[in-house]
Scaffold this motif. Structure first.
Motif, PDB file in Angstrom:
ATOM      1  N   UNK A   8       0.911  -1.569  -0.253  1.00 19.85           N
ATOM      2  CA  UNK A   8       0.286  -0.142   0.362  1.00 19.85           C
ATOM      3  C   UNK A   8       0.807   1.463  -0.045  1.00 19.85           C
ATOM      4  N   UNK A   9       2.108   1.021   0.406  1.00 23.62           N
ATOM      5  CA  UNK A   9       2.795   2.580   0.020  1.00 23.62           C
ATOM      6  C   UNK A   9       3.088   3.524  -0.790  1.00 23.62           C
ATOM      7  N   UNK A  10       3.076   4.609  -1.120  1.00 25.43           N
ATOM      8  CA  UNK A  10       3.359   5.133  -2.563  1.00 25.43           C
ATOM      9  C   UNK A  10       4.123   4.340  -3.590  1.00 25.43           C
ATOM     10  N   UNK A  11       4.948   4.644  -4.205  1.00 28.81           N
ATOM     11  CA  UNK A  11       6.154   4.427  -4.790  1.00 28.81           C
ATOM     12  C   UNK A  11       7.409   5.976  -4.751  1.00 28.81           C
ATOM     13  N   UNK A  12       6.332   6.669  -4.294  1.00 31.87           N
ATOM     14  CA  UNK A  12       7.466   7.779  -4.230  1.00 31.87           C
ATOM     15  C   UNK A  12       7.600   7.878  -2.742  1.00 31.87           C
ATOM     16  N   UNK A  13       7.669   7.315  -1.590  1.00 36.78           N
ATOM     17  CA  UNK A  13       7.967   7.685  -0.746  1.00 36.78           C
ATOM     18  C   UNK A  13       9.120   6.650  -0.497  1.00 36.78           C
ATOM     19  N   UNK A  14       9.218   5.320  -1.232  1.00 35.74           N
ATOM     20  CA  UNK A  14       9.518   3.994  -1.355  1.00 35.74           C
ATOM     21  C   UNK A  14      11.222   4.514  -1.664  1.00 35.74           C
ATOM     22  N   UNK A  15      10.945   4.732  -2.718  1.00 34.33           N
ATOM     23  CA  UNK A  15      12.001   6.033  -3.757  1.00 34.33           C
ATOM     24  C   UNK A  15      13.081   6.651  -3.029  1.00 34.33           C
ATOM     25  N   UNK A  16      12.151   7.731  -2.494  1.00 36.82           N
ATOM     26  CA  UNK A  16      12.494   8.517  -1.525  1.00 36.82           C
ATOM     27  C   UNK A  16      13.732   8.238   0.155  1.00 36.82           C
ATOM     28  N   UNK A  17      13.553   6.788   0.398  1.00 42.81           N
ATOM     29  CA  UNK A  17      13.558   5.925   1.244  1.00 42.81           C
ATOM     30  C   UNK A  17      15.095   5.772   1.227  1.00 42.81           C
ATOM     31  N   UNK A  18      14.846   5.138   0.039  1.00 43.97           N
ATOM     32  CA  UNK A  18      16.069   4.329  -0.709  1.00 43.97           C
ATOM     33  C   UNK A  18      17.094   5.093  -1.648  1.00 43.97           C
ATOM     34  N   UNK A  19      16.848   6.274  -1.607  1.00 43.36           N
ATOM     35  CA  UNK A  19      18.017   7.941  -1.496  1.00 43.36           C
ATOM     36  C   UNK A  19      18.305   8.105  -0.325  1.00 43.36           C
ATOM     37  N   UNK A  20      17.469   8.868   0.132  1.00 46.30           N
ATOM     38  CA  UNK A  20      17.497   9.478   1.482  1.00 46.30           C
ATOM     39  C   UNK A  20      18.746   8.668   2.286  1.00 46.30           C
ATOM     40  N   UNK A  21      18.395   7.775   2.661  1.00 42.26           N
ATOM     41  CA  UNK A  21      19.138   7.707   4.520  1.00 42.26           C
ATOM     42  C   UNK A  21      20.341   7.016   3.371  1.00 42.26           C
ATOM     43  N   UNK A  22      20.932   5.780   1.932  1.00 42.35           N
ATOM     44  CA  UNK A  22      21.920   6.152   1.870  1.00 42.35           C
ATOM     45  C   UNK A  22      22.745   7.474   2.119  1.00 42.35           C
ATOM     46  N   UNK A  23      22.442   8.195   1.176  1.00 42.26           N
ATOM     47  CA  UNK A  23      22.587   9.787   1.213  1.00 42.26           C
ATOM     48  C   UNK A  23      23.310  10.530   2.234  1.00 42.26           C
ATOM     49  N   UNK A  24      22.072  10.424   3.676  1.00 36.42           N
ATOM     50  CA  UNK A  24      22.540  10.905   4.612  1.00 36.42           C
ATOM     51  C   UNK A  24      23.423   9.884   5.277  1.00 36.42           C
ATOM     52  N   UNK A  25      23.490   8.677   5.203  1.00 40.56           N
ATOM     53  CA  UNK A  25      24.817   8.565   5.796  1.00 40.56           C
ATOM     54  C   UNK A  25      25.905   8.521   5.479  1.00 40.56           C
ATOM     55  N   UNK A  26      26.378   8.835   4.670  1.00 42.45           N
ATOM     56  CA  UNK A  26      28.036   9.153   5.068  1.00 42.45           C
ATOM     57  C   UNK A  26      28.218  11.286   4.924  1.00 42.45           C
ATOM     58  N   UNK A  27      27.400  11.305   4.581  1.00 39.89           N
ATOM     59  CA  UNK A  27      27.435  13.093   4.027  1.00 39.89           C
ATOM     60  C   UNK A  27      26.740  13.677   4.938  1.00 39.89           C
ATOM     61  N   UNK A  28      26.077  13.260   6.190  1.00 39.78           N
ATOM     62  CA  UNK A  28      26.268  13.848   7.654  1.00 39.78           C
ATOM     63  C   UNK A  28      26.333  12.828   8.697  1.00 39.78           C
ATOM     64  N   UNK A  29      26.721  11.767   8.888  1.00 34.10           N
ATOM     65  CA  UNK A  29      27.426  11.059   9.063  1.00 34.10           C
ATOM     66  C   UNK A  29      26.099   9.837   9.955  1.00 34.10           C
ATOM     67  N   UNK A  30      24.744   9.851   9.281  1.00 32.66           N
ATOM     68  CA  UNK A  30      23.857   9.844   9.943  1.00 32.66           C
ATOM     69  C   UNK A  30      24.277   7.926  10.585  1.00 32.66           C
ATOM     70  N   UNK A  31      24.818   7.745   9.481  1.00 35.96           N
ATOM     71  CA  UNK A  31      25.273   5.401   9.693  1.00 35.96           C
ATOM     72  C   UNK A  31      25.787   5.768  10.724  1.00 35.96           C
TER      73      UNK A  31
END
Length: 196
Positions: A8-31
């Motif tokens: 039931x999840x719309x594709x946009x939040x799934x794709x945003x999640x798949x992009x944003x968390x890996x992107x923030x992992x090293x750029x903000x040290x969120x990882x």
């Protein structure tokens, strides 16, 4: 139930999640606190459930991993030493940082590639590579290879786990129905004895 929620999840939040968390992992040290593979596993399972196309999740996850680490490289090059001094010592020990920086200086790109596959190193190696003076071209090449392999592998694991979720949900559903039937049968037997 879980698969229905993922479906039931719309594709946009799934794709945003798949992009944003890996992107923030090293750029903000969120990882250091929250590894990006969690988002990729969930997005892969959502792709299996039909919440987003698998190819799009693979592209979003890979792009997030590669671009986020590239940003982390530039952050490390510009502000790395100051940022490391602000991290809690229990998370990042100075001696470990020195060893990792020395390894990147000695091994270069292969160290960047290998760092991709450990959560804490994945968050720190791009910045350390920028701090160590590793040339951008070497970093970008090895980062792209590691990001592609890591993101694709984790998304596909999530996709496979999504297939397993259906089996687990079905078996748990059967088990809970059997347990409910046993409790109901026990209540039918015990209840008249206590009434009388």
């Amino acid at each position: 139930m879980v698969l229905d929620a993922l479906r039931d999840l719309p594709p946009a939040p799934v794709l945003a999640l798949a992009f944003l968390l890996p992107a923030l992992e090293a750029s903000t040290m969120l990882g250091v606190v929250f590894p990006g593979e969690v988002a990729l596993l969930v997005a892969g399972a959502a792709a299996h459930a039909g919440g987003a196309p698998l190819w799009a999740v693979l592209v979003a996850g890979t792009a997030g991993a590669v671009l986020g680490d590239l940003a982390g490289y530039f952050v490390g090059r510009r502000w790395g030493h100051a940022l490391l001094r602000r991290l809690p010592r229990r998370l990042v020990r100075p001696a470990a940082v020195e060893r990792a920086t020395a390894l990147i200086r000695r091994r270069g790109g292969p160290a960047v590639f290998l760092g991709r596959f450990t959560a804490l190193l994945r968050a720190l190696v791009p910045g350390l590579a920028g701090m160590s003076g590793l040339p951008l071209r070497a970093f970008a090449t090895w980062n792209a290879a590691g990001g592609l392999l890591w993101a694709s592998g984790v998304v596909l694991l999530g996709y496979g786990a999504g297939a397993g979720l259906g089996v687990v949900e079905h078996r748990l559903g059967l088990a809970s129905e059997v347990l409910l039937a046993l409790v109901a049968a026990g209540a039918v037997v015990v209840w008249p004895r206590h009434r009388g």
